[in-house]
Design a protein around this motif. Sequence first.
Motif, PDB file in Angstrom:
ATOM      1  N   GLN A  62       0.817  -1.217   0.000  1.00  0.00           N
ATOM      2  CA  GLN A  62       0.000   0.000   0.000  1.00  0.00           C
ATOM      3  C   GLN A  62       0.851   1.267   0.000  1.00  0.00           C
ATOM      4  N   HIS A  63       2.097   1.136   0.420  1.00  0.00           N
ATOM      5  CA  HIS A  63       2.932   2.322   0.635  1.00  0.00           C
ATOM      6  C   HIS A  63       4.141   2.424  -0.292  1.00  0.00           C
ATOM      7  N   PHE A  64       4.408   1.379  -1.083  1.00  0.00           N
ATOM      8  CA  PHE A  64       5.600   1.397  -1.932  1.00  0.00           C
ATOM      9  C   PHE A  64       5.245   1.012  -3.372  1.00  0.00           C
ATOM     10  N   SER A  65       6.045   1.548  -4.298  1.00  0.00           N
ATOM     11  CA  SER A  65       5.823   1.256  -5.715  1.00  0.00           C
ATOM     12  C   SER A  65       5.915  -0.238  -5.996  1.00  0.00           C
ATOM     13  N   GLN A  66       6.920  -0.872  -5.364  1.00  0.00           N
ATOM     14  CA  GLN A  66       7.116  -2.311  -5.503  1.00  0.00           C
ATOM     15  C   GLN A  66       7.507  -2.887  -4.149  1.00  0.00           C
ATOM     16  N   VAL A  67       7.122  -4.138  -3.920  1.00  0.00           N
ATOM     17  CA  VAL A  67       7.554  -4.872  -2.735  1.00  0.00           C
ATOM     18  C   VAL A  67       8.144  -6.189  -3.211  1.00  0.00           C
ATOM     19  N   TRP A  68       9.394  -6.442  -2.843  1.00  0.00           N
ATOM     20  CA  TRP A  68      10.079  -7.665  -3.232  1.00  0.00           C
ATOM     21  C   TRP A  68      10.328  -8.495  -1.978  1.00  0.00           C
ATOM     22  N   LEU A  89      -1.421  -9.201  -5.554  1.00  0.00           N
ATOM     23  CA  LEU A  89      -1.184  -7.762  -5.714  1.00  0.00           C
ATOM     24  C   LEU A  89      -0.176  -7.517  -6.839  1.00  0.00           C
ATOM     25  N   ASP A  90      -0.487  -6.573  -7.713  1.00  0.00           N
ATOM     26  CA  ASP A  90       0.357  -6.334  -8.891  1.00  0.00           C
ATOM     27  C   ASP A  90       1.760  -5.856  -8.542  1.00  0.00           C
ATOM     28  N   ASN A  91       1.904  -5.183  -7.416  1.00  0.00           N
ATOM     29  CA  ASN A  91       3.220  -4.625  -7.069  1.00  0.00           C
ATOM     30  C   ASN A  91       3.953  -5.445  -6.001  1.00  0.00           C
TER      31      ASN A  91
END
Length: 207
Positions: free
Chosen positions: A28-34, A66-68
């Motif tokens: 919810q807070h970052f462009s991408q999460v890895w 989630l897409d990101n």
Amino acid sequence: MAPDIALYGLSADPPHRGHAQVMALLAQHFSQVWVWAVDNPLKRQGMAPLMARQQMVALTVSHLGLDNLHHRPEFTSPWTAESVAIIHFLCPQYRLWVALGSDALQQVPEWLAVELLIARSHGFVEVTRAGKSTGLTRLLGLPVRSLEADIPPYASHTLRAQLARTEGPEALLPEVYTYIRSQGLYTDQGAEERLQMPGQPASLEAQ
């Protein structure tokens, strides 16, 4: 502005609904999460095989849809600093934020190769239960962002003990539980008893 990427390495032994909630919060807070399962040499004894833990992380990511949010097992390394350095080398265009729980955040100054971690990271993300934040805004010269959520206090060592007794904890996603049973993971009760550390508080992760 460079995209902000949250990096979340976890033991995933096994990953539970609390970990899934952390992943969703970061997304919810970052462009991408890895995310990936870590290969911490200090915790290898008695753990499920790394390949199995990676698969459980992949199932968790797939469940969230989630897409990101992405499973990136290629970034697994014995040490967080190594993972961050590899990602920075391959993706210098990103600002890298290391996500971890409050207890782990306070241990960062003692981590191996912490100088490398500082040099390659943009900052830290403290993911904490409501009211449990350390209050830190900077650590080792880097900014600290705090994200609070109502995360259940699951403890992986308790879940392993339940699984060893063939119980199906509600704390686990159904896909993860099915995989655990299909692979016969956490079936050695004696090993589970040795793994447990009575009195240790539940943690969001300490890598």
